[in-house]
Design a protein around this motif. Sequence first.
Motif, PDB file in Angstrom:
ATOM      1  N   ARG A   8       0.836  -1.202   0.000  1.00  0.00           N
ATOM      2  CA  ARG A   8       0.000   0.000   0.000  1.00  0.00           C
ATOM      3  C   ARG A   8       0.871   1.253   0.000  1.00  0.00           C
ATOM      4  NH1 ARG A   8      -2.885  -1.006   4.769  1.00  0.00           N
ATOM      5  NH2 ARG A   8      -1.737   0.502   5.988  1.00  0.00           N
ATOM      6  N   ASP A   9       0.481   2.247  -0.776  1.00  0.00           N
ATOM      7  CA  ASP A   9       1.210   3.519  -0.742  1.00  0.00           C
ATOM      8  C   ASP A   9       0.398   4.617  -0.061  1.00  0.00           C
ATOM      9  OD1 ASP A   9      -0.633   3.895  -2.768  1.00  0.00           O
ATOM     10  OD2 ASP A   9       0.807   4.673  -4.213  1.00  0.00           O
ATOM     11  N   ARG A  10      -0.862   4.337   0.252  1.00  0.00           N
ATOM     12  CA  ARG A  10      -1.722   5.245   1.011  1.00  0.00           C
ATOM     13  C   ARG A  10      -3.050   4.536   1.237  1.00  0.00           C
ATOM     14  NH1 ARG A  10      -1.467   6.780  -4.024  1.00  0.00           N
ATOM     15  NH2 ARG A  10      -3.285   7.083  -5.302  1.00  0.00           N
ATOM     16  N   LEU A  11      -3.868   5.136   2.093  1.00  0.00           N
ATOM     17  CA  LEU A  11      -5.205   4.594   2.327  1.00  0.00           C
ATOM     18  C   LEU A  11      -6.110   4.908   1.140  1.00  0.00           C
ATOM     19  CD1 LEU A  11      -5.877   5.545   6.059  1.00  0.00           C
ATOM     20  CD2 LEU A  11      -5.529   3.255   5.128  1.00  0.00           C
ATOM     21  N   PRO A  12      -7.104   4.074   0.899  1.00  0.00           N
ATOM     22  CA  PRO A  12      -8.079   4.391  -0.152  1.00  0.00           C
ATOM     23  C   PRO A  12      -8.762   5.721   0.150  1.00  0.00           C
ATOM     24  CG  PRO A  12      -8.377   2.131   0.639  1.00  0.00           C
ATOM     25  CD  PRO A  12      -7.379   2.797   1.553  1.00  0.00           C
ATOM     26  N   PRO A  13      -9.094   6.483  -0.872  1.00  0.00           N
ATOM     27  CA  PRO A  13      -9.686   7.815  -0.677  1.00  0.00           C
ATOM     28  C   PRO A  13     -10.952   7.830   0.190  1.00  0.00           C
ATOM     29  CG  PRO A  13      -9.098   7.496  -2.982  1.00  0.00           C
ATOM     30  CD  PRO A  13      -8.877   6.179  -2.288  1.00  0.00           C
ATOM     31  N   ALA A 154      15.131  -2.326   6.570  1.00  0.00           N
ATOM     32  CA  ALA A 154      14.469  -1.556   5.506  1.00  0.00           C
ATOM     33  C   ALA A 154      13.006  -1.942   5.285  1.00  0.00           C
ATOM     34  CB  ALA A 154      15.271  -1.648   4.212  1.00  0.00           C
ATOM     35  N   PRO A 155      12.674  -3.221   5.066  1.00  0.00           N
ATOM     36  CA  PRO A 155      11.255  -3.526   4.833  1.00  0.00           C
ATOM     37  C   PRO A 155      10.381  -3.276   6.064  1.00  0.00           C
ATOM     38  CG  PRO A 155      12.585  -5.543   4.782  1.00  0.00           C
ATOM     39  CD  PRO A 155      13.533  -4.393   4.915  1.00  0.00           C
ATOM     40  N   PHE A 156      10.925  -3.546   7.235  1.00  0.00           N
ATOM     41  CA  PHE A 156      10.179  -3.307   8.465  1.00  0.00           C
ATOM     42  C   PHE A 156       9.909  -1.815   8.633  1.00  0.00           C
ATOM     43  CE2 PHE A 156      10.555  -3.085  13.338  1.00  0.00           C
ATOM     44  CZ  PHE A 156       9.185  -3.171  13.511  1.00  0.00           C
ATOM     45  N   GLU A 157      10.944  -1.005   8.474  1.00  0.00           N
ATOM     46  CA  GLU A 157      10.777   0.439   8.650  1.00  0.00           C
ATOM     47  C   GLU A 157       9.799   1.008   7.629  1.00  0.00           C
ATOM     48  OE1 GLU A 157      13.476   4.383   9.514  1.00  0.00           O
ATOM     49  OE2 GLU A 157      14.394   2.752   8.388  1.00  0.00           O
ATOM     50  N   LYS A 158       9.900   0.565   6.389  1.00  0.00           N
ATOM     51  CA  LYS A 158       9.002   1.064   5.340  1.00  0.00           C
ATOM     52  C   LYS A 158       7.541   0.778   5.695  1.00  0.00           C
ATOM     53  CE  LYS A 158       8.002   0.602   0.433  1.00  0.00           C
ATOM     54  NZ  LYS A 158       7.067  -0.374  -0.052  1.00  0.00           N
ATOM     55  N   GLN A 159       7.272  -0.449   6.125  1.00  0.00           N
ATOM     56  CA  GLN A 159       5.897  -0.814   6.446  1.00  0.00           C
ATOM     57  C   GLN A 159       5.420  -0.159   7.747  1.00  0.00           C
ATOM     58  OE1 GLN A 159       4.811  -4.993   5.510  1.00  0.00           O
ATOM     59  NE2 GLN A 159       6.907  -5.106   4.718  1.00  0.00           N
ATOM     60  N   LEU A 160       6.311  -0.026   8.702  1.00  0.00           N
ATOM     61  CA  LEU A 160       5.939   0.641   9.948  1.00  0.00           C
ATOM     62  C   LEU A 160       5.563   2.097   9.688  1.00  0.00           C
ATOM     63  CD1 LEU A 160       5.599   0.762  13.024  1.00  0.00           C
ATOM     64  CD2 LEU A 160       8.058   1.273  13.168  1.00  0.00           C
ATOM     65  N   VAL A 161       6.380   2.794   8.927  1.00  0.00           N
ATOM     66  CA  VAL A 161       6.099   4.207   8.625  1.00  0.00           C
ATOM     67  C   VAL A 161       4.798   4.333   7.834  1.00  0.00           C
ATOM     68  CG1 VAL A 161       6.932   6.219   7.324  1.00  0.00           C
ATOM     69  CG2 VAL A 161       8.488   4.972   8.840  1.00  0.00           C
ATOM     70  N   GLU A 165       1.609   6.494   9.273  1.00  0.00           N
ATOM     71  CA  GLU A 165       1.014   7.596   8.510  1.00  0.00           C
ATOM     72  C   GLU A 165      -0.462   7.341   8.229  1.00  0.00           C
ATOM     73  OE1 GLU A 165       3.454   8.211   5.053  1.00  0.00           O
ATOM     74  OE2 GLU A 165       5.132   8.981   6.251  1.00  0.00           O
ATOM     75  N   ASP A 166      -0.777   6.121   7.811  1.00  0.00           N
ATOM     76  CA  ASP A 166      -2.173   5.800   7.512  1.00  0.00           C
ATOM     77  C   ASP A 166      -3.033   5.862   8.773  1.00  0.00           C
ATOM     78  OD1 ASP A 166      -1.444   5.454   4.885  1.00  0.00           O
ATOM     79  OD2 ASP A 166      -1.541   3.268   4.938  1.00  0.00           O
ATOM     80  N   GLU A 167      -2.494   5.361   9.866  1.00  0.00           N
ATOM     81  CA  GLU A 167      -3.229   5.406  11.122  1.00  0.00           C
ATOM     82  C   GLU A 167      -3.516   6.853  11.516  1.00  0.00           C
ATOM     83  OE1 GLU A 167      -2.517   2.276  14.283  1.00  0.00           O
ATOM     84  OE2 GLU A 167      -1.654   4.065  15.227  1.00  0.00           O
ATOM     85  N   GLU A 168      -2.517   7.701  11.393  1.00  0.00           N
ATOM     86  CA  GLU A 168      -2.712   9.119  11.727  1.00  0.00           C
ATOM     87  C   GLU A 168      -3.774   9.747  10.829  1.00  0.00           C
ATOM     88  OE1 GLU A 168       1.947   9.415  13.063  1.00  0.00           O
ATOM     89  OE2 GLU A 168       1.299  10.508  11.272  1.00  0.00           O
ATOM     90  N   ASP A 169      -3.722   9.461   9.525  1.00  0.00           N
ATOM     91  CA  ASP A 169      -4.689  10.050   8.595  1.00  0.00           C
ATOM     92  C   ASP A 169      -6.112   9.608   8.881  1.00  0.00           C
ATOM     93  OD1 ASP A 169      -2.720  11.455   7.269  1.00  0.00           O
ATOM     94  OD2 ASP A 169      -2.601  10.079   5.561  1.00  0.00           O
ATOM     95  N   LEU A 170      -6.277   8.416   9.414  1.00  0.00           N
ATOM     96  CA  LEU A 170      -7.611   7.928   9.728  1.00  0.00           C
ATOM     97  C   LEU A 170      -8.059   8.365  11.121  1.00  0.00           C
ATOM     98  CD1 LEU A 170      -9.911   6.062   8.634  1.00  0.00           C
ATOM     99  CD2 LEU A 170      -8.834   4.218   9.925  1.00  0.00           C
ATOM    100  N   ILE A 171      -7.171   8.270  12.080  1.00  0.00           N
ATOM    101  CA  ILE A 171      -7.545   8.418  13.485  1.00  0.00           C
ATOM    102  C   ILE A 171      -7.556   9.863  13.982  1.00  0.00           C
ATOM    103  CG2 ILE A 171      -6.657   7.954  15.813  1.00  0.00           C
ATOM    104  CD1 ILE A 171      -5.999   5.148  14.765  1.00  0.00           C
ATOM    105  N   ILE A 172      -6.547  10.622  13.660  1.00  0.00           N
ATOM    106  CA  ILE A 172      -6.471  11.987  14.215  1.00  0.00           C
ATOM    107  C   ILE A 172      -7.692  12.820  13.824  1.00  0.00           C
ATOM    108  CG2 ILE A 172      -5.128  14.125  14.365  1.00  0.00           C
ATOM    109  CD1 ILE A 172      -3.894  11.688  15.886  1.00  0.00           C
ATOM    110  N   PRO A 173      -8.162  12.774  12.573  1.00  0.00           N
ATOM    111  CA  PRO A 173      -9.391  13.520  12.276  1.00  0.00           C
ATOM    112  C   PRO A 173     -10.608  13.056  13.090  1.00  0.00           C
ATOM    113  CG  PRO A 173      -8.217  13.041  10.257  1.00  0.00           C
ATOM    114  CD  PRO A 173      -7.531  12.252  11.343  1.00  0.00           C
ATOM    115  N   VAL A 174     -10.685  11.744  13.375  1.00  0.00           N
ATOM    116  CA  VAL A 174     -11.791  11.253  14.209  1.00  0.00           C
ATOM    117  C   VAL A 174     -11.675  11.831  15.617  1.00  0.00           C
ATOM    118  CG1 VAL A 174     -12.856   9.200  15.246  1.00  0.00           C
ATOM    119  CG2 VAL A 174     -12.092   9.127  12.853  1.00  0.00           C
ATOM    120  N   ILE A 175     -10.477  11.803  16.161  1.00  0.00           N
ATOM    121  CA  ILE A 175     -10.255  12.343  17.511  1.00  0.00           C
ATOM    122  C   ILE A 175     -10.620  13.822  17.563  1.00  0.00           C
ATOM    123  CG2 ILE A 175      -8.484  12.932  19.232  1.00  0.00           C
ATOM    124  CD1 ILE A 175      -6.973  10.384  18.336  1.00  0.00           C
ATOM    125  N   LEU A 176     -10.176  14.562  16.557  1.00  0.00           N
ATOM    126  CA  LEU A 176     -10.432  16.007  16.536  1.00  0.00           C
ATOM    127  C   LEU A 176     -11.914  16.308  16.336  1.00  0.00           C
ATOM    128  CD1 LEU A 176      -7.317  17.173  14.499  1.00  0.00           C
ATOM    129  CD2 LEU A 176      -7.684  17.389  16.968  1.00  0.00           C
TER     130      LEU A 176
END
Length: 181
Positions: A8-13, A154-161, A165-176
Motif C-alpha cells: 500500500r502507498d496510502r489509504l483508499p480515498p 528496511a522492509p520493516f521500517e518502510k511498512q511501519l512508517v 502515517e495511515d493510522e494518523e490520517d484515519l484516526i487523528i481527524p476522528v479524535i479532533l
Amino acid sequence: MTHDLANRDRLPPDLVTLLADWPRERWSDVPGFEGLSAFWLDRHLGFRDLMSGLRLDAEHMAGGRIDPQRWQGRLLRGGEQLVQGLIGHHQIEDASYFPTMVRLEPRLARGFDLLDADHHALDALLDGFVTSANAALQATDPQESALAFHASLAPFEKQLVRHLEDEEDLIIPVILKHQMG
C-alpha cells in the motif's frame, strides 16, 4: 490499488474523507489537539525515532564508527523499547480505541479493519526484527552483523512508517472531530 501493508502507498480515498475537514497542516490549531491527538502523534514520533536510531547505529557499527559493546547495548535497549512499545500500543488500539472510533464513525469501519490487519502484519515483522537483532547481538563479527541487521530493517521500517502515517490520517481527524480528549 492493493490494501495490504506491504504494497500500500496510502489509504483508499473513501477512508480519508475526514482529512478534507481536518487536514494535517491544521491539526495543531484545533482546540483540544494537545490532548489525545498530540499524545498519539508523540507515540508515533517515538517509534519513528527509535527506528531511525537503530538504523543509524547499525550504519555506524558497520562503518566502524561506534564501539561494538556500545552498539550492542543500544540495540538491546532500543530494540526492546520499540518491540514492547509497539505491542502495547497496538493492543490498546485494538481493544479500546478502534472499537470506540468505529462506533463514532461507522463508515470508516473498513479502515479500522485495515489497521487491525496491519497490526498482524507488523507482528510478523516484529518477530523478524527480534530474530535479526538477536543474531546481530550474538554474532562474532559486529561489523558484518550490523550490515545484515541494517539490511533487515528496511522492509520493516518502510511498512511501519506506512502504517503510522495511515493510522494518523484515519484516526487523528476522528479524535479532533469528536473531541476525544
